[in-house]
Scaffold this motif. Structure first.
Motif, mmCIF file in Angstrom:
data_model
loop_
_atom_site.group_PDB
_atom_site.id
_atom_site.type_symbol
_atom_site.label_atom_id
_atom_site.label_comp_id
_atom_site.label_asym_id
_atom_site.label_seq_id
_atom_site.Cartn_x
_atom_site.Cartn_y
_atom_site.Cartn_z
ATOM 1 N N LEU A 162 0.811 -1.213 0.000
ATOM 2 C CA LEU A 162 0.000 0.000 0.000
ATOM 3 C C LEU A 162 0.847 1.267 0.000
ATOM 4 O O LEU A 162 0.310 2.363 -0.229
ATOM 5 N N LEU A 163 2.139 1.144 0.251
ATOM 6 C CA LEU A 163 3.020 2.313 0.156
ATOM 7 C C LEU A 163 3.515 2.542 -1.267
ATOM 8 O O LEU A 163 4.002 3.633 -1.592
ATOM 9 N N LEU A 164 3.387 1.541 -2.120
ATOM 10 C CA LEU A 164 3.957 1.634 -3.464
ATOM 11 C C LEU A 164 3.213 2.593 -4.403
ATOM 12 O O LEU A 164 3.849 3.167 -5.296
ATOM 13 N N PRO A 165 1.876 2.780 -4.284
ATOM 14 C CA PRO A 165 1.232 3.751 -5.183
ATOM 15 C C PRO A 165 1.830 5.154 -5.121
ATOM 16 O O PRO A 165 1.704 5.926 -6.074
ATOM 17 N N ALA A 166 2.497 5.493 -4.020
ATOM 18 C CA ALA A 166 3.126 6.813 -3.924
ATOM 19 C C ALA A 166 4.171 7.019 -5.009
ATOM 20 O O ALA A 166 4.469 8.157 -5.394
ATOM 21 N N GLY B 49 -3.931 17.100 -10.627
ATOM 22 C CA GLY B 49 -2.670 17.230 -11.343
ATOM 23 C C GLY B 49 -2.621 18.337 -12.378
ATOM 24 O O GLY B 49 -1.645 19.102 -12.435
ATOM 25 N N PRO B 50 -3.662 18.481 -13.242
ATOM 26 C CA PRO B 50 -3.599 19.546 -14.248
ATOM 27 C C PRO B 50 -3.444 20.948 -13.665
ATOM 28 O O PRO B 50 -2.924 21.844 -14.323
ATOM 29 N N SER B 51 -3.881 21.145 -12.431
ATOM 30 C CA SER B 51 -3.756 22.463 -11.796
ATOM 31 C C SER B 51 -2.439 22.639 -11.047
ATOM 32 O O SER B 51 -2.161 23.724 -10.554
ATOM 33 N N TYR B 52 -1.639 21.581 -10.958
ATOM 34 C CA TYR B 52 -0.384 21.639 -10.218
ATOM 35 C C TYR B 52 0.832 21.277 -11.068
ATOM 36 O O TYR B 52 1.936 21.678 -10.746
ATOM 37 N N TRP C 93 -11.930 7.819 -12.940
ATOM 38 C CA TRP C 93 -11.395 6.781 -12.056
ATOM 39 C C TRP C 93 -11.005 7.331 -10.688
ATOM 40 O O TRP C 93 -11.000 6.587 -9.692
ATOM 41 N N THR C 94 -10.677 8.638 -10.632
ATOM 42 C CA THR C 94 -10.307 9.202 -9.340
ATOM 43 C C THR C 94 -11.507 9.242 -8.385
ATOM 44 O O THR C 94 -11.373 8.998 -7.193
ATOM 45 N N TYR C 95 -12.705 9.536 -8.942
ATOM 46 C CA TYR C 95 -13.905 9.520 -8.114
ATOM 47 C C TYR C 95 -14.238 8.091 -7.686
ATOM 48 O O TYR C 95 -14.647 7.856 -6.542
ATOM 49 N N ALA C 96 -14.077 7.144 -8.603
ATOM 50 C CA ALA C 96 -14.315 5.740 -8.252
ATOM 51 C C ALA C 96 -13.336 5.277 -7.172
ATOM 52 O O ALA C 96 -13.690 4.509 -6.271
ATOM 53 N N CYS C 97 -12.102 5.771 -7.257
ATOM 54 C CA CYS C 97 -11.079 5.421 -6.278
ATOM 55 C C CYS C 97 -11.490 5.887 -4.880
ATOM 56 O O CYS C 97 -11.387 5.139 -3.896
ATOM 57 N N LEU C 98 -11.989 7.108 -4.790
ATOM 58 C CA LEU C 98 -12.402 7.638 -3.488
ATOM 59 C C LEU C 98 -13.686 6.989 -3.006
ATOM 60 O O LEU C 98 -13.882 6.820 -1.796
ATOM 61 N N ALA C 99 -14.565 6.624 -3.937
ATOM 62 C CA ALA C 99 -15.759 5.887 -3.521
ATOM 63 C C ALA C 99 -15.367 4.538 -2.930
ATOM 64 O O ALA C 99 -15.928 4.089 -1.917
ATOM 65 N N ALA D 269 -6.724 7.992 -1.203
ATOM 66 C CA ALA D 269 -7.008 9.431 -1.178
ATOM 67 C C ALA D 269 -5.872 10.224 -1.807
ATOM 68 O O ALA D 269 -6.101 11.146 -2.609
ATOM 69 N N LYS D 270 -4.622 9.892 -1.464
ATOM 70 C CA LYS D 270 -3.482 10.599 -2.057
ATOM 71 C C LYS D 270 -3.449 10.398 -3.563
ATOM 72 O O LYS D 270 -3.237 11.351 -4.330
ATOM 73 N N LEU D 271 -3.635 9.161 -3.998
ATOM 74 C CA LEU D 271 -3.580 8.857 -5.425
ATOM 75 C C LEU D 271 -4.649 9.629 -6.187
ATOM 76 O O LEU D 271 -4.374 10.254 -7.222
ATOM 77 N N ALA D 272 -5.877 9.612 -5.674
ATOM 78 C CA ALA D 272 -6.976 10.280 -6.365
ATOM 79 C C ALA D 272 -6.818 11.800 -6.354
ATOM 80 O O ALA D 272 -7.025 12.467 -7.379
ATOM 81 N N LEU D 273 -6.447 12.359 -5.213
ATOM 82 C CA LEU D 273 -6.351 13.816 -5.112
ATOM 83 C C LEU D 273 -5.191 14.366 -5.946
ATOM 84 O O LEU D 273 -5.357 15.342 -6.685
#
Length: 541
Positions: free
Chosen positions: A19-23, A430-433, A382-388, A421-425
């Motif tokens: 679970l640390l690897l998605p970072a 990303g496009p704004s950062y 997919w980011t919304y699905a991830c948080l759901a 949460a980190k992955l989705a956010l």
């Protein structure tokens, strides 16, 4: 039964590490991570491992140890942002066996030492900042080395204790400066109090501590003295004095009031601050786990409690008085609390309540989903699905009601929710950062020989993303920008400041951190009257 327990522990451990690897896939986040990658890239590009550089000048804000480690990783993997994150994950994992060894050295049994690791691994401080390209997880590892050396000292292992304490403090100074002495050295100074049954006299202990401090100073000065000579007087003044003093009084960055940290500590310790509860019988006595008899607190319990206080409270109070504050500055203090809490969990005085942890995880997932909905209109589906999906672990624990849950189970659930949460956010926002597109244009212009100017401070924003080979000059006010534009009509002017704009149509423009990142042709803005919306600020925000 023992083999089944070992298999279960290995399974939970493997899941936690996974679970640390998605970072690793997260893009660098401005402006801190992009700046530190820029310093590491300049070190790689220049081949100068003595003096860190940023934007064409020596960079005195941080010592070089993290940049050295990133470059060592790049020597193996090539230059990638993911390998720098992998290094940070590895540093976080390094703290786990160190904490276990510390708990054992302080008198905890093997079961409590194992739970201490899970308490640290599953707290929001670790889960949230593991993989972040910052200095605090590295300082955690150095601090745990110093604490373990102190524990060895009080147990009579003088020579290895002095060596490990000095090594931990010295590496800590090379990681983040003199703050290492504060977080890593205080337990050694207070050892006669918290280790009341320690071997040897206080005088002998303090003599060993002085020897360790001398070793730490020699290790740090082995870099600082030659670096000061090469970096020049201003750099020498900064690394020996200005940087430390400037962060203590009227900080030039992150200046906040003395009470700012008070609500931060319980947040960093989630889910344990809401999930832990005392076990009580109707008679008010501590309950015991199934299969265990009544237990009185062992003498080691008092030592663990006193160590937790000695390692965390004085340093925390000092941090409150220091004007520069960020949540992650407190990370090195948190592992000190884990062994004492773990002992209470193993002997049945405390337990983890399933519904409390579950409710918290549901709240974290929903808050992250609402934040993404509010801050981004272009996030992938997919980011919304991830948080759901991140809501599900909390629901599972909610269904456990008031039943106790295992610490590894709660820790893995926390790691899962925070990872999603980190992955989705980060990916959703990303496009704004991200500065990748702008940096690609800037790098191409630099290679083509087009003159470039950054209006306002750059902070190495485009250096790593564009793999820039030369620093971009900067101008701090509109008059300087206009003068440069008239002298370089074929050049480009770059700005991410919201307070400076020009009526000419830009060559390139993108959203960036709530404002815009813009590139103009110099000849289009060379007129004497730019549009200044507000006075420029010292730091873009």
């Amino acid at each position: 039964m023992e083999r089944r327990s070992i298999t279960r522990a290995l399974l939970w451990s493997g899941v936690a590490v996974a679970l640390l690897l998605p970072a690793l896939v997260l893009p660098p986040v401005p402006i801190d991570e992009t700046r530190y990658l820029a310093v590491a890239w300049n070190m790689h590009l220049r081949g100068d491992w003595l003096v860190p550089w940023l934007d064409g000048a020596p960079y005195p804000d941080k010592p070089p140890l993290l940049f050295w480690l990133v470059n060592l990783a790049w020597n193996i993997t090539g230059v990638h942002a993911w390998s720098a994150r992998a290094l940070e994950v590895l540093l976080g994992l390094t703290t786990l066996p160190l904490l276990r060894r510390l708990a054992l050295a302080l008198g905890a049994d093997a079961a409590a030492a194992g739970l201490a690791v899970w308490l640290w691994l599953g707290c929001l401080g670790f889960a949230g900042f593991a993989g972040a390209l910052m200095f605090d997880m590295l300082l955690c590892a150095c601090t745990l080395l110093a604490w373990l050396g102190t524990a060895w000292l009080v147990r009579g292992r003088t020579v290895p204790g002095v060596g490990l304490l000095g090594l931990g403090l010295g590496l800590g100074i090379l990681a983040k400066g003199p703050v290492s002495l504060l977080v890593g050295g205080l337990p050694a100074l207070l050892a006669p109090w918290w280790a009341s049954a320690s071997r040897g006299s206080p005088g002998r202990h303090y003599l060993a501590t002085v020897a360790a401090l001398a070793g730490a100073a020699l290790l740090a000065l082995a870099w600082a003295i030659p670096a000061a000579r090469r970096g020049g007087p201003a750099y020498a003044d900064a690394i020996f004095l200005t940087q430390t003093v400037g962060r203590v009084v009227e900080s030039f960055a992150h200046d906040r009031g003395p009470a700012w940290y008070l609500p931060i500590v319980p947040l960093l310790l989630l889910p344990w601050t809401v999930g832990l509860a005392a076990c009580r019988t109707l008679l008010g006595r501590a309950a015991n786990p199934p299969g265990r008899g009544s237990r009185r607190p062992a003498p080691a319990d008092g030592r663990l409690d006193r160590f937790a206080l000695a390692a965390s409270v004085p340093a925390f109070l000092a941090f409150c008085l220091i004007s520069g504050k960020q949540p992650h500055y407190l990370l090195p203090l948190l592992p000190a609390l884990a062994p004492a809490a773990a002992v209470r969990l193993t002997d049945g005085r405390w337990r983890v309540v399933g519904w409390r942890v579950g409710l918290l995880l549901v709240v974290i997932a929903l808050a992250s989903l609402l934040a993404l909905l509010r801050l981004s209109t272009q996030a992938p589906a997919w980011t919304y699905a991830c948080l759901a999906g991140a809501i599900l672990p909390g629901v599972v624990l909610l269904m456990r009601g008031a039943q106790p849950v295992g610490v590894p189970e709660a820790a893995v659930a926390m790691l899962l929710v925070v990872a999603l949460a980190k992955l989705a956010l980060v990916q959703g926002l990303g496009p704004s950062y991200s500065v990748e597109r702008a940096a690609t244009r800037i790098a191409a212009a630099q290679q083509a020989g087009i003159p470039l100017l950054q209006a306002g401070r750059q902070n190495g924003l485009y250096t790593f993303a564009g793999r820039l080979t030369a620093a971009i000059p900067t101008a701090e006010d509109a008059a300087q920008v206009a003068a440069w534009a008239r002298a370089h009509p074929d050049g480009w002017v770059i700005s991410n400041y919201r307070d400076l704009d020009y009526p000419a149509p830009p060559l390139y423009r993108q959203p960036f951190m709530g404002r815009h990142l813009t590139i103009w042709r110099a000849r289009d803005i060379a007129g004497p009257a730019p549009v200044v919306r507000k006075a420029p600020s010292a730091h873009p925000s």
